[in-house]
Enzyme design. Structure first.
Site, mmCIF file in Angstrom:
data_model
loop_
_atom_site.group_PDB
_atom_site.id
_atom_site.type_symbol
_atom_site.label_atom_id
_atom_site.label_comp_id
_atom_site.label_asym_id
_atom_site.label_seq_id
_atom_site.Cartn_x
_atom_site.Cartn_y
_atom_site.Cartn_z
ATOM 1 N N TYR A 117 0.884 -1.260 -0.048
ATOM 2 C CA TYR A 117 0.063 -0.039 -0.112
ATOM 3 C C TYR A 117 0.771 1.389 -0.139
ATOM 4 O O TYR A 117 1.789 1.389 0.892
ATOM 5 C CB TYR A 117 -0.827 -0.085 1.036
ATOM 6 N N ASP A 189 -0.232 -6.885 6.574
ATOM 7 C CA ASP A 189 -1.565 -6.191 6.225
ATOM 8 C C ASP A 189 -2.187 -7.078 5.595
ATOM 9 O O ASP A 189 -2.436 -7.337 4.526
ATOM 10 C CB ASP A 189 -1.021 -4.836 5.311
ATOM 11 N N LYS A 214 -12.363 -0.462 5.947
ATOM 12 C CA LYS A 214 -12.765 -1.141 4.970
ATOM 13 C C LYS A 214 -13.775 -2.221 5.493
ATOM 14 O O LYS A 214 -14.740 -1.977 5.549
ATOM 15 C CB LYS A 214 -11.498 -1.689 4.157
HETATM 16 C C1 LIG Z 1 -6.818 1.718 3.043
HETATM 17 C C2 LIG Z 1 -5.699 0.702 3.216
HETATM 18 C C3 LIG Z 1 -4.702 0.894 4.408
HETATM 19 C C4 LIG Z 1 -4.816 2.265 5.163
HETATM 20 O O1 LIG Z 1 -6.143 2.373 5.894
HETATM 21 P P1 LIG Z 1 -6.797 3.724 6.420
HETATM 22 O O2 LIG Z 1 -7.726 3.522 7.347
HETATM 23 O O3 LIG Z 1 -7.346 4.350 5.262
HETATM 24 O O4 LIG Z 1 -5.696 4.595 7.025
HETATM 25 C C5 LIG Z 1 -3.678 0.013 4.954
HETATM 26 N N1 LIG Z 1 -3.642 -0.964 3.874
HETATM 27 C C6 LIG Z 1 -4.628 -1.372 2.925
HETATM 28 C C7 LIG Z 1 -3.967 -2.598 2.109
HETATM 29 C C8 LIG Z 1 -5.471 -0.464 2.543
HETATM 30 O O5 LIG Z 1 -6.274 -0.753 1.531
#
Ligand SMILES: *Cc1c(COP(=O)(O)O)cnc(C)c1O
Length: 403
Positions: A117, A189, A214
């Protein structure tokens, strides 16, 4: 339901319903109320002097949370097999930055997947550099060069599976095992699959991070992040988080808990719709590649089948030839897809991407593709009827080709 843990040892959907709903936090209602609190009151001076154990569940001061946040943290811990605790952060990026600062010290080397990311990349090359921590990028599909990248200063590895935008699936169990052999901490992640689709600790990782913004939130109305780990690592994360004053609001924690209860259902629905749409897209003349690991024959599908227990609605496609202007015409012609960052909400989204500018250890487009085929579009499939979404994409393709 009587006490906490009634979902323990059961199937994920059952755990998602039961997790974190301790009677002492919910009282006589189903959900823990929103406890808005900075000050926690003590009974008397003796009570104050006695202090409180530094673990969730003890009223001490607002920064250590109250039942609404404890309930969410406990629920996430119960969803991630082998986890002993979960820290909450005000965003996914805050989770990533705090975790990296917790496990790394000056002089250390961090190995980062090349399809990370983008803000993760920025943290690694910007923030960490200020602390004399060196980031080295690796091709997530090249296990031999990953192994060769280790040196005696390598302290942690940052993985993503599948990778952001380009959706490569890497062999996390093998990469995490290599990290473990050398004593490095492996951080994943895990936002795409969540523990429902990829039990990260069970697959060998030390820390499982999610952007709760998300899938857990699921309604595009909150920002939050989490990191789950086994006891020793969790303690380290907790300490760093306290140094940095990380706390989430009880209102947002309550929204995240609400989202969590329906997450298995939403992932199942949007994942099935995404697979249907991906299958259809593969047959369209405007499409060169469908980057959806859930799709048979797509890149990464074999590892996905081996390692994942579920997917979600997020995947990418690469246009066959076409110009940047035509891609913009396609995206602008979509009627049911919003244009915007983030994903995992109930509504569908589309966004263009051009990963080549962010790659240093791997190439885009990958070797073997026609170099004309490189304009990416990421789709986040929501809860609309997939037939309507396909019809919308088809009419937008026609407008693209007329542009
Ligand atoms: C959106 C996202 C993040 C960051 O999350 P936020 O809550 O927007 O700070 C981290 N990793 C991935 C893979 C993402 O898509």
């Amino acid at each position: 339901m009587s006490a906490s843990g009634s979902g323990k040892g059961r199937k994920p959907a059952t755990r998602a319903v039961a997790a974190g709903r301790r009677k002492e936090w919910t009282g006589a209602v189903v959900n823990p109320p929103v406890w808005r609190a900075s000050t926690h009151l003590y009974a008397d001076s003796r009570d104050l002097a006695a202090g409180r154990p530094d673990v969730d569940g003890h009223f001490y001061y607002g920064r250590r949370g109250a039942p609404t946040q404890w309930s969410l943290a406990e629920a996430l811990t119960e969803l991630e097999p082998q986890a002993d605790g979960t820290m909450l952060y005000p965003s996914g990026v805050a989770a990533i930055a705090n975790v990296l600062l917790a496990v790394l010290k000056p002089g250390d080397v961090l190995l980062v997947t090349d399809n990370a990311y983008e803000p993760t990349r920025a943290i690694a090359t910007g923030l960490l550099k200020q602390y004399d921590i060196e980031a080295r990028f690796f091709d997530p599909l090249d296990v031999a060069s990953f192994r060769a990248a280790f040196c005696d200063r390598t302290r942690a590895v940052m993985l993503e599976n599948p990778g952001s935008l380009t959706m490569e699936v890497c062999d996390v169990p093998q990469l995490a095992a290599i990290a473990r052999e050398t004593g490095a901490v492996s951080i994943l992640d895990n936002t795409w699959a969540s523990p429902l689709g990829f039990p990260a600790l069970e697959r060998g990782c030390d820390i499982s991070i999610m952007s709760l913004t998300k899938h857990v939130g699921g309604h595009s109305d909150l920002m939050m992040g989490s990191a789950s780990a086994r006891a020793d690592t969790y303690k380290l994360l907790r300490k760093a988080s306290q140094y940095m004053g990380q706390v989430v609001s009880p209102d947002d924690a309550s929204l995240a808990l609400r989202g969590l209860r329906t997450m298995p259902l939403r992932l199942q629905q949007s994942g099935a719709a995404a697979l249907e749409i991906a299958t259809w897209l593969r047959a369209q003349p405007q499409v060169a590649q469908v980057l959806c690991p859930m799709l048979e024959g797509a890149p990464g599908h074999d590892l996905w089948t081996r390692d994942f227990t579920g997917g979600c609605g997020l995947f990418s496609l690469v246009l066959k030839g076409r110009s940047v202007k035509q891609r913009a015409a396609f995206i602008d012609a979509l009627e049911l897809f919003g244009i915007g960052y983030s994903w995992g909400g109930y509504e569908s989204l589309a966004i263009p991407f051009d990963p080549q500018r962010a790659r240093t250890a791997s190439s885009w487009p990958p070797a073997g593709w026609d170099s004309e085929d490189r304009l990416g579009i990421r789709l986040s499939i929501g809860l609309e009827d997939p037939a309507d979404l396909m019809q919308d994409i088809a009419q937008a393709f026609e407008k693209m080709d007329a542009a």
